[in-house]
Motif scaffolding. Structure first.
Motif, PDB file in Angstrom:
ATOM      1  N   UNK A  42       0.795  -1.228   0.000  1.00 42.76           N
ATOM      2  CA  UNK A  42       0.000   0.000   0.000  1.00 42.76           C
ATOM      3  C   UNK A  42       0.829   1.281   0.000  1.00 42.76           C
ATOM      4  N   UNK A  43       2.131   1.195   0.184  1.00 38.10           N
ATOM      5  CA  UNK A  43       2.979   2.382   0.080  1.00 38.10           C
ATOM      6  C   UNK A  43       3.937   2.288  -1.112  1.00 38.10           C
ATOM      7  N   UNK A  44       3.532   1.563  -2.140  1.00 38.16           N
ATOM      8  CA  UNK A  44       4.441   1.329  -3.260  1.00 38.16           C
ATOM      9  C   UNK A  44       4.671   2.580  -4.113  1.00 38.16           C
TER      10      UNK A  44
ATOM     11  N   UNK B  76      16.219   0.546   1.430  1.00 36.30           N
ATOM     12  CA  UNK B  76      15.753   0.125   2.753  1.00 36.30           C
ATOM     13  C   UNK B  76      15.937   1.220   3.797  1.00 36.30           C
ATOM     14  N   UNK B  77      17.018   1.973   3.689  1.00 35.12           N
ATOM     15  CA  UNK B  77      17.245   3.085   4.624  1.00 35.12           C
ATOM     16  C   UNK B  77      16.196   4.172   4.441  1.00 35.12           C
TER      17      UNK B  77
ATOM     18  N   UNK C 182      11.199   6.892   6.215  1.00 40.69           N
ATOM     19  CA  UNK C 182       9.852   7.291   5.835  1.00 40.69           C
ATOM     20  C   UNK C 182       8.835   6.827   6.880  1.00 40.69           C
ATOM     21  N   UNK C 183       9.004   5.600   7.376  1.00 43.70           N
ATOM     22  CA  UNK C 183       8.077   5.079   8.383  1.00 43.70           C
ATOM     23  C   UNK C 183       8.230   5.818   9.716  1.00 43.70           C
TER      24      UNK C 183
ATOM     25  N   UNK D   2       2.367   4.243  10.288  1.00 47.94           N
ATOM     26  CA  UNK D   2       1.156   3.715   9.666  1.00 47.94           C
ATOM     27  C   UNK D   2      -0.082   4.367  10.271  1.00 47.94           C
ATOM     28  N   UNK D   3      -1.006   4.765   9.397  1.00 49.62           N
ATOM     29  CA  UNK D   3      -2.267   5.316   9.886  1.00 49.62           C
ATOM     30  C   UNK D   3      -3.235   4.179  10.212  1.00 49.62           C
TER      31      UNK D   3
END
Length: 262
Positions: free
Chosen positions: A48-50, A99-100, A105-106, A111-112
């Protein structure tokens, strides 16, 4: 020495359901090399975050190439020491950088509620899977050209006035199955080529483009027209053309990144 263009358009099916474009395309031109990158976010429920993942992929890819060029005195020097090792080092740097970026970003955007629900539905999703994307990279420089690819999409090039597909095929790409940056064995799923032949141009594209053609020959003819448009500067109609091609073809997002020698 080089000119380039990058375009990413939202697919017709995404226009209809209100979802965003999950493709990304980027071109970078310096004094001694030119690079292009295209990424296609997977877009299914657990990815969902692609859209963010594909944007990170192209950005990190260009950054990695700049870093390797600066640290190694040019790409020709890197590949003289061993083609496979050079390609693997570059791919590994891109995976680590991606990956970094995901971890950062997270931390910035946890996550909402809706995303947490999806995560729980699948019994927990690895961070990199949420951002899953394919990646194609090209680098042109004096004395050669190389490409890296994980996943679907296409890489074509102009050599002696003929359009060719220099990237080795991947037997793992069957039907809708694709390898991905989010695979645990992503480093082993990258394919690459290196050549000292003088390509006059390259075009990378997500699978939304080639899936809009009846056959590969027509796709390569289109690639030739794109490179000609980049060379002459007549690229303005390309974005609308790609939207139309999506509407009457794959209905998927379409992204291209192209470089020509001038």
């Amino acid at each position: 020495m080089y000119k380039g263009i990058n375009i990413a358009v939202r697919g017709a099916s995404h226009e209809e359901d209100g979802s965003g474009c999950q493709d990304s395309a980027r071109v970078y031109i310096s004094d001694n090399f030119a690079a292009a990158a295209v990424a296609d976010g997977h877009g299914s429920a657990k990815h969902f975050r692609s859209a963010a993942g594909s944007e990170m992929a192209t950005r990190v890819a260009i950054r990695s190439l700049c870093d390797f060029n600066e640290r190694n005195g040019g790409f020709a020097e890197i590949f003289k020491r061993g083609e496979h090792n050079a390609a693997r080092r570059i791919a590994g740097n891109m995976i680590c950088g991606w990956n970094s970026e995901i971890a950062a970003h997270i931390r910035l955007l946890p996550l909402n509620e809706q995303e947490r629900g999806i995560n729980e539905k699948f019994g927990g999703i690895a961070n990199e899977v949420m951002y899953g994307a394919t990646l194609i990279v090209a680098c042109m420089f004096e004395g050669g050209c190389f490409g890296l690819q994980i996943g679907d999409g296409d890489f074509c090039a102009m050599l002696n006035s003929e359009m060719i597909s220099p990237m080795p095929e991947d037997a793992k790409l069957v039907g809708n199955l694709t390898t991905s940056l989010c695979d645990n064995d992503a480093i082993d799923n990258f394919r690459f080529f290196y050549t000292e032949e003088n390509f006059s141009g390259v075009m990378l594209s997500s699978d939304g483009l080639i899936n809009s053609f009846v056959n590969v020959a027509d796709y390569l003819k289109f690639g030739r027209r794109v490179l000609s448009s980049v060379e002459t500067g007549a690229t303005r109609p390309l974005e609308e053309h790609l939207k139309t091609r999506s509407k009457y073809g794959s209905r998927d997002d379409i992204s291209i990144a192209a470089i020509t020698v001038i």
